[in-house]
Write a protein that holds these residues in place. Structure first.
Motif, short mmCIF file in Angstrom:
data_model
loop_
_atom_site.label_atom_id
_atom_site.label_comp_id
_atom_site.label_asym_id
_atom_site.label_seq_id
_atom_site.Cartn_x
_atom_site.Cartn_y
_atom_site.Cartn_z
N UNK A 216 10.59 18.02 -6.49
CA UNK A 216 9.61 18.93 -5.90
C UNK A 216 8.50 18.12 -5.24
N UNK A 217 8.73 17.77 -3.99
CA UNK A 217 7.76 16.95 -3.27
C UNK A 217 8.05 17.07 -1.77
N UNK A 218 7.02 17.06 -0.96
CA UNK A 218 7.23 17.09 0.48
C UNK A 218 7.75 15.74 0.95
N UNK A 219 8.38 15.73 2.12
CA UNK A 219 8.95 14.48 2.64
C UNK A 219 7.87 13.43 2.88
N UNK A 220 6.75 13.82 3.44
CA UNK A 220 5.67 12.88 3.70
C UNK A 220 5.12 12.28 2.41
N UNK A 221 5.00 13.11 1.40
CA UNK A 221 4.47 12.65 0.12
C UNK A 221 5.42 11.67 -0.55
N UNK A 222 6.74 11.96 -0.47
CA UNK A 222 7.73 11.06 -1.05
C UNK A 222 7.65 9.67 -0.42
N UNK A 223 7.48 9.64 0.89
CA UNK A 223 7.40 8.35 1.59
C UNK A 223 6.18 7.55 1.15
N UNK A 245 19.18 16.15 -2.64
CA UNK A 245 19.85 14.96 -2.09
C UNK A 245 19.24 14.61 -0.74
N UNK A 246 19.03 15.63 0.09
CA UNK A 246 18.43 15.40 1.41
C UNK A 246 17.06 14.75 1.31
N UNK A 247 16.32 15.07 0.24
CA UNK A 247 14.97 14.52 0.11
C UNK A 247 14.99 13.01 -0.14
N UNK A 248 16.10 12.50 -0.61
CA UNK A 248 16.18 11.05 -0.81
C UNK A 248 16.02 10.30 0.51
N UNK A 249 16.33 10.97 1.61
CA UNK A 249 16.16 10.34 2.93
C UNK A 249 14.70 10.09 3.27
N UNK A 250 13.79 10.67 2.49
CA UNK A 250 12.37 10.49 2.76
C UNK A 250 11.86 9.13 2.32
N UNK A 252 11.53 5.54 2.76
CA UNK A 252 11.77 4.81 4.02
C UNK A 252 12.67 3.59 3.91
N UNK A 253 12.78 2.98 2.71
CA UNK A 253 13.57 1.75 2.59
C UNK A 253 14.81 1.93 1.71
N UNK A 254 15.12 3.17 1.31
CA UNK A 254 16.23 3.40 0.38
C UNK A 254 17.57 3.04 1.02
N UNK A 255 18.35 2.23 0.31
CA UNK A 255 19.67 1.85 0.81
C UNK A 255 20.75 1.87 -0.26
N UNK A 256 20.36 2.12 -1.52
CA UNK A 256 21.36 2.18 -2.60
C UNK A 256 21.07 3.36 -3.50
N UNK A 257 22.09 4.20 -3.74
CA UNK A 257 21.93 5.41 -4.54
C UNK A 257 23.08 5.52 -5.54
N UNK A 258 22.75 5.95 -6.76
CA UNK A 258 23.78 6.24 -7.77
C UNK A 258 23.59 7.68 -8.24
N UNK A 259 24.67 8.48 -8.12
CA UNK A 259 24.54 9.92 -8.35
C UNK A 259 25.75 10.49 -9.07
N UNK A 260 26.31 9.78 -10.00
CA UNK A 260 27.47 10.30 -10.73
C UNK A 260 27.02 11.25 -11.84
N UNK A 261 27.86 12.23 -12.14
CA UNK A 261 27.63 13.09 -13.30
C UNK A 261 26.51 14.08 -13.16
N UNK A 276 30.70 13.75 1.37
CA UNK A 276 29.55 14.61 1.63
C UNK A 276 28.24 13.87 1.36
N UNK A 277 28.21 13.03 0.33
CA UNK A 277 27.01 12.26 0.03
C UNK A 277 26.73 11.22 1.12
N UNK A 278 27.77 10.51 1.54
CA UNK A 278 27.58 9.50 2.58
C UNK A 278 27.07 10.14 3.87
N UNK A 279 27.64 11.29 4.22
CA UNK A 279 27.23 11.96 5.45
C UNK A 279 25.79 12.45 5.38
N UNK A 280 25.33 12.84 4.21
CA UNK A 280 23.96 13.34 4.07
C UNK A 280 22.93 12.23 3.94
N UNK A 281 23.38 11.03 3.61
CA UNK A 281 22.45 9.91 3.38
C UNK A 281 22.74 8.82 4.39
#
Length: 424
Positions: A216-223, A245-250, A252-261, A276-281
């Motif tokens: 629960x955070x705006x994109x600008x605030x997450x950055x 998941x889309x908010x993880x794009x906020x 700015x330097x994120x390049x590795x994500x783990x989202x199992x389970x 679907x995860x690769x396409x969204x990130x």
């Protein structure tokens, strides 16, 4: 002040690293050091100490002789004291203050929540860069004291400490790069955002096995909260919405994500989850520990377009329109039936007659002869069959094995079967 009862650090050190239990080994890479000892020390020439000391599960309750610790541990850089019985920070301080080059300290599963960490004690940890307090039930007040006195701390482990909330430190810790805070009970994003405030330089955040339900955070605030975050681990969190998941794009330097389970992905196949995860990130280079190659990214993004192309407009994510702009509107993939053909149409030649017939490929040569009896007016025992592949360069092939299945010849539509009477 009375010395705490139990085994001392120095006592255990002498037992474990005595020549009988830890013989000195010569040769490159052994990492064993024989330190100089103070004049008149009864320990002289007795201990062979490596720079990495592992003294876990030894029943240690206190430090022991500080002069001896200083004499033998001057070169030690890593110290594992996990699963002992240390409950007084003063005793830990006595050990650490006499290990001047210590950079890694593991105090996991010691009952240290029973005492208060004073700043003067915490000051003895000043050189530590990696600190492990898993399952120590360390309070946030203790953590804050440590953060104020460890200016070079880079990695902090706070797993299994029953945290339901996060208490903000009065000062930011600019040095911390990695925070490992798995297996707690942090469910609300308002608690996670405090970590961003406390650790603005954070590179890696490991939140696995916390029941975080949403971001629960705006994109600008997450950055602004996590401007340097490169890797995040959300394994077995409670995320159940693609918007999270889309908010993880906020970041700015994120390049590795783990989202199992996570609940969101339970209804998808393994292939669907990853694509679907690769396409969204679009910025990630590693997903769930595996490198995302350029070819895999393009395949995933094209899959994403086709996946959502039949959805109602109100259910189509914004990412779909971005990818259509990139690749255009794609045609649905052709449905290819990979099941083996069950029958074919062939030309049956006998003398001057040619007749088109449909034959089953699961039958044998003997069964085909029975089918041909009414066409060629020959008995099966008086019948010779030859198969001509329309593309074969070698001419007809005799079908002389009665039990051989027709599909093994590779017969296709338009091929020819020649029937000749057996010569007597």
């Amino acid at each position: 002040m009375d010395q705490p009862s139990g085994r001392s650090f120095m006592q255990v050190l002498c037992e474990k690293y005595s020549p009988e239990n830890f013989p000195y080994r010569r040769g490159p890479g052994m990492g064993v050091h024989v330190p100089a000892t103070p004049q008149g020390s009864p320990m002289k020439d007795r201990l062979n100490l490596p720079s990495v000391l592992v003294l876990n599960s030894c029943g240690i309750t206190c430090a022991g002789d500080e002069n001896e610790i200083a004499a033998f541990c001057a070169h030690v850089s890593e110290l594992d004291l996990s699963d002992n019985k240390l409950e007084d920070w003063h005793e830990v301080s006595k050990i650490v203050s006499n290990v001047p080059h210590l950079e890694f300290l593991n105090l996991s599963s010691n009952p240290l929540s029973l005492s208060v960490l004073e700043r003067r004690c915490a000051g003895s940890f000043a050189g530590v860069r990696k600190l492990v307090l898993n399952n120590s039930k360390a309070s946030w007040e203790t953590v804050h004291t440590i953060l104020q006195e460890l200016p070079d701390l880079e990695e902090l482990f706070l797993c299994l400490n029953d945290y339901e909330t996060v208490s903000c430190s009065p000062v930011c810790c600019q040095s911390l790069k990695l925070l490992h805070i798995t297996d707690n009970n942090l469910q609300d994003w308002t608690e996670i955002r405090k970590l961003g405030i406390m650790f603005p330089s954070l590179d890696t955040l490991i939140l696995a096995n916390n029941n975080l339900t949403t971001i629960e955070e705006s994109e600008d605030s997450l950055a602004r909260l996590f401007p340097n975050l490169r890797s995040i681990n959300l394994h077995k969190s409670g995320l159940h919405c693609w918007e999270d998941i889309d908010k993880l794009n906020s970041f700015p330097k994120l390049e590795e994500v783990k989202l199992l389970g996570i609940p969101l992905l339970q209804s998808y196949t393994t292939e669907e989850r990853r694509k679907l995860l690769i396409a969204r990130l679009p910025s990630i280079v590693k997903l769930n520990g595996s490198i995302v190659a350029d070819g895999e990214r393009e395949d995933s993004e094209r899959f994403f377009i086709r996946y959502y192309m039949e959805f109602p407009e109100e259910e189509v994510p914004f990412r779909y329109h971005e990818l259509v702009t990139k690749y255009g509107k794609l045609e649905p993939l052709a449905v290819v039936d990979l099941r083996p053909q069950s029958s074919v149409k062939v030309e049956v030649h006998f003398q001057d007659k040619v007749e088109e017939m449909s034959i089953r490929l699961d039958q044998t040569v003997a069964e085909l002869k029975k089918q041909l009896k009414t066409v060629v007016q020959l008995s099966t025992s008086n019948m010779l069959l030859f198969y001509l592949d329309q593309e074969a360069p070698f001419g007809p092939e005799e079908m002389k094995y009665s039990s051989r299945a027709l599909h093994s010849y590779g017969i296709r539509d338009g091929d020819k079967i020649y029937v000749e009477p057996r010569m007597k």
